[in-house]
Design a protein around this motif. Structure first.
Motif, PDB file in Angstrom:
ATOM      1  N   LEU A  35       0.864  -1.171   0.000  1.00 55.54           N
ATOM      2  CA  LEU A  35       0.000   0.000   0.000  1.00 55.54           C
ATOM      3  C   LEU A  35       0.904   1.226   0.000  1.00 55.54           C
ATOM      4  CD1 LEU A  35      -2.822   1.364   0.384  1.00 55.54           C
ATOM      5  CD2 LEU A  35      -2.371   1.230   2.863  1.00 55.54           C
ATOM      6  N   THR A  36       0.824   2.029  -1.053  1.00 52.07           N
ATOM      7  CA  THR A  36       1.620   3.248  -1.127  1.00 52.07           C
ATOM      8  C   THR A  36       0.693   4.444  -1.030  1.00 52.07           C
ATOM      9  OG1 THR A  36       3.283   2.153  -2.493  1.00 52.07           O
ATOM     10  CG2 THR A  36       3.296   4.557  -2.488  1.00 52.07           C
ATOM     11  N   LEU A  37       0.931   5.261  -0.027  1.00 51.51           N
ATOM     12  CA  LEU A  37       0.157   6.481   0.174  1.00 51.51           C
ATOM     13  C   LEU A  37       0.921   7.620  -0.483  1.00 51.51           C
ATOM     14  CD1 LEU A  37      -0.651   5.886   3.949  1.00 51.51           C
ATOM     15  CD2 LEU A  37      -2.112   5.373   1.986  1.00 51.51           C
ATOM     16  N   PHE A  38       0.354   8.191  -1.548  1.00 54.17           N
ATOM     17  CA  PHE A  38       1.040   9.235  -2.302  1.00 54.17           C
ATOM     18  C   PHE A  38       0.012  10.116  -2.984  1.00 54.17           C
ATOM     19  CE2 PHE A  38       0.005   6.257  -5.552  1.00 54.17           C
ATOM     20  CZ  PHE A  38      -0.055   6.967  -6.749  1.00 54.17           C
ATOM     21  N   GLN A  94       1.782  -7.402   4.533  1.00 54.40           N
ATOM     22  CA  GLN A  94       1.495  -6.048   4.036  1.00 54.40           C
ATOM     23  C   GLN A  94       2.687  -5.145   4.283  1.00 54.40           C
ATOM     24  OE1 GLN A  94      -2.286  -3.836   4.204  1.00 54.40           O
ATOM     25  NE2 GLN A  94      -1.268  -2.474   5.670  1.00 54.40           N
ATOM     26  N   TYR A  95       2.983  -4.312   3.298  1.00 54.71           N
ATOM     27  CA  TYR A  95       4.010  -3.281   3.402  1.00 54.71           C
ATOM     28  C   TYR A  95       3.359  -1.957   3.048  1.00 54.71           C
ATOM     29  CZ  TYR A  95       7.008  -7.348   3.263  1.00 54.71           C
ATOM     30  OH  TYR A  95       7.590  -8.558   3.535  1.00 54.71           O
ATOM     31  N   VAL A  96       3.655  -0.945   3.853  1.00 56.74           N
ATOM     32  CA  VAL A  96       3.111   0.394   3.610  1.00 56.74           C
ATOM     33  C   VAL A  96       4.270   1.334   3.318  1.00 56.74           C
ATOM     34  CG1 VAL A  96       1.828   2.340   4.603  1.00 56.74           C
ATOM     35  CG2 VAL A  96       1.153  -0.018   5.156  1.00 56.74           C
ATOM     36  N   ASN A  97       4.134   2.087   2.246  1.00 52.63           N
ATOM     37  CA  ASN A  97       5.104   3.121   1.895  1.00 52.63           C
ATOM     38  C   ASN A  97       4.373   4.453   1.839  1.00 52.63           C
ATOM     39  OD1 ASN A  97       7.312   1.265   1.393  1.00 52.63           O
ATOM     40  ND2 ASN A  97       6.187   0.698  -0.441  1.00 52.63           N
ATOM     41  N   VAL A  98       5.078   5.514   2.172  1.00 55.38           N
ATOM     42  CA  VAL A  98       4.513   6.853   2.120  1.00 55.38           C
ATOM     43  C   VAL A  98       5.449   7.725   1.293  1.00 55.38           C
ATOM     44  CG1 VAL A  98       3.813   8.887   3.454  1.00 55.38           C
ATOM     45  CG2 VAL A  98       3.447   6.597   4.405  1.00 55.38           C
ATOM     46  N   ILE A  99       4.874   8.469   0.362  1.00 55.20           N
ATOM     47  CA  ILE A  99       5.615   9.475  -0.390  1.00 55.20           C
ATOM     48  C   ILE A  99       5.031  10.818   0.013  1.00 55.20           C
ATOM     49  CG2 ILE A  99       6.282  10.337  -2.665  1.00 55.20           C
ATOM     50  CD1 ILE A  99       5.804   7.464  -3.720  1.00 55.20           C
ATOM     51  N   THR A 100       5.865  11.666   0.619  1.00 52.76           N
ATOM     52  CA  THR A 100       5.387  12.884   1.245  1.00 52.76           C
ATOM     53  C   THR A 100       6.345  14.040   0.999  1.00 52.76           C
ATOM     54  OG1 THR A 100       4.902  13.923   3.397  1.00 52.76           O
ATOM     55  CG2 THR A 100       6.473  12.119   3.409  1.00 52.76           C
ATOM     56  N   ASN A 101       5.807  15.254   1.076  1.00 59.84           N
ATOM     57  CA  ASN A 101       6.699  16.410   1.022  1.00 59.84           C
ATOM     58  C   ASN A 101       7.415  16.595   2.350  1.00 59.84           C
ATOM     59  OD1 ASN A 101       4.948  17.844   2.782  1.00 59.84           O
ATOM     60  ND2 ASN A 101       3.967  18.915   1.109  1.00 59.84           N
ATOM     61  N   GLY A 102       7.032  15.870   3.372  1.00 55.24           N
ATOM     62  CA  GLY A 102       7.725  15.864   4.652  1.00 55.24           C
ATOM     63  C   GLY A 102       7.252  16.886   5.664  1.00 55.24           C
ATOM     64  N   ASN A 110       7.180   0.380   5.946  1.00 53.91           N
ATOM     65  CA  ASN A 110       8.566  -0.053   5.756  1.00 53.91           C
ATOM     66  C   ASN A 110       9.413   0.997   5.064  1.00 53.91           C
ATOM     67  OD1 ASN A 110       7.527  -0.495   3.118  1.00 53.91           O
ATOM     68  ND2 ASN A 110       9.096  -2.003   2.746  1.00 53.91           N
ATOM     69  N   GLY A 111       8.856   2.169   4.781  1.00 51.20           N
ATOM     70  CA  GLY A 111       9.672   3.214   4.191  1.00 51.20           C
ATOM     71  C   GLY A 111       8.891   4.482   3.935  1.00 51.20           C
ATOM     72  N   VAL A 112       9.612   5.603   4.006  1.00 51.63           N
ATOM     73  CA  VAL A 112       9.039   6.912   3.713  1.00 51.63           C
ATOM     74  C   VAL A 112       9.959   7.605   2.723  1.00 51.63           C
ATOM     75  CG1 VAL A 112       8.455   9.193   4.646  1.00 51.63           C
ATOM     76  CG2 VAL A 112       7.950   7.123   5.985  1.00 51.63           C
ATOM     77  N   LYS A 113       9.367   8.071   1.631  1.00 50.16           N
ATOM     78  CA  LYS A 113      10.101   8.860   0.645  1.00 50.16           C
ATOM     79  C   LYS A 113       9.721  10.318   0.858  1.00 50.16           C
ATOM     80  CE  LYS A 113      10.787   9.534  -4.323  1.00 50.16           C
ATOM     81  NZ  LYS A 113      10.417   9.032  -5.655  1.00 50.16           N
ATOM     82  N   VAL A 114      10.739  11.153   1.064  1.00 46.76           N
ATOM     83  CA  VAL A 114      10.532  12.580   1.242  1.00 46.76           C
ATOM     84  C   VAL A 114      11.044  13.274  -0.014  1.00 46.76           C
ATOM     85  CG1 VAL A 114      11.144  14.608   2.612  1.00 46.76           C
ATOM     86  CG2 VAL A 114      10.749  12.397   3.743  1.00 46.76           C
ATOM     87  N   THR A 115      10.200  14.129  -0.573  1.00 48.89           N
ATOM     88  CA  THR A 115      10.584  14.812  -1.806  1.00 48.89           C
ATOM     89  C   THR A 115      11.197  16.176  -1.487  1.00 48.89           C
ATOM     90  OG1 THR A 115       8.333  15.674  -2.072  1.00 48.89           O
ATOM     91  CG2 THR A 115       8.866  13.630  -3.215  1.00 48.89           C
ATOM     92  N   LEU A 116      12.366  16.382  -2.026  1.00 48.32           N
ATOM     93  CA  LEU A 116      13.084  17.653  -1.906  1.00 48.32           C
ATOM     94  C   LEU A 116      13.504  18.064  -3.308  1.00 48.32           C
ATOM     95  CD1 LEU A 116      15.286  16.740   1.172  1.00 48.32           C
ATOM     96  CD2 LEU A 116      13.460  18.456   1.137  1.00 48.32           C
ATOM     97  N   ASP A 117      13.277  19.307  -3.635  1.00 46.47           N
ATOM     98  CA  ASP A 117      13.574  19.763  -4.998  1.00 46.47           C
ATOM     99  C   ASP A 117      14.842  20.598  -5.056  1.00 46.47           C
ATOM    100  OD1 ASP A 117      11.461  18.386  -5.962  1.00 46.47           O
ATOM    101  OD2 ASP A 117      10.159  20.101  -6.272  1.00 46.47           O
TER     102      ASP A 117
END
Length: 173
Positions: free
Chosen positions: A25-28, A57-65, A82-89
């Motif tokens: 499950l990816t929350l983005f 189940q694995y949950v990932n989050v893609i967030t601006n932080g 199991n992981g969080v992706k933080v977006t930085l530009d």
């Protein structure tokens, strides 16, 4: 929440049809942490569904932080986070120029502090988008993160180019 309940029902049906060994499950999209009740509901309900069927189940989050907190991580961890992706530009100055708050305040320092606060709890990925106006700032961004106390928690770096191919086509074409 009503739509989330429908999504969970759809996922249950697909899991019964496909019978996978794992479900991710990816929350983005936009900023998924703006609607925490739905994020928590989806993670909790799909986790229950997966447990009933013996599916990991694995949950990932893609967030601006900006809304990433230890409380959010703690709530999602039991459900497979199991992981969080933080977006930085880009580096501080570039990111603050490209992604300010409505009042034009920069967001970089707040995001990095949020990453620091959760890094001991969950693996982090740094990602973002670059174009010709920001590409030169990425070496400084990587150097900055290499020096952070939480550098070892960063498991992946993934930046993508934004390619402009010309003027947009008029509507209807």
């Amino acid at each position: 929440l009503e739509t989330a309940a429908q999504v969970v029902g759809w996922i249950e049906q697909r899991l019964d049809e496909v019978r996978p060994e794992k479900f991710v499950l990816t929350l983005f999209g936009g900023e998924p942490l703006l609607n925490l009740p739905v994020a928590y509901y989806l993670a909790e309900q799909t986790h229950r569904t997966c447990q009933e069927r013996g599916i990991a189940q694995y949950v990932n989050v893609i967030t601006n932080g900006l809304l990433l907190t230890p409380e959010v991580v703690d709530r999602l961890l039991p459900h497979g986070l199991n992981g969080v992706k933080v977006t930085l530009d880009g580096d501080r100055d570039t990111h603050n120029r490209m992604r300010p708050l409505r009042g034009r305040q920069g967001t970089f320092d707040r995001i990095v502090e949020n990453m620091r606060r959760v890094a001991h709890k969950v693996p982090l990925t740094i990602g973002g988008n670059f174009d010709e106006s920001s590409v030169d700032s990425y070496p400084a961004l990587l150097d900055f993160h290499k020096e952070q106390s939480f550098a070892d928690a960063i498991v992946k770096v993934n930046f993508k180019p934004i390619i402009k191919t010309g003027p947009p086509a008029p509507k209807g074409i």
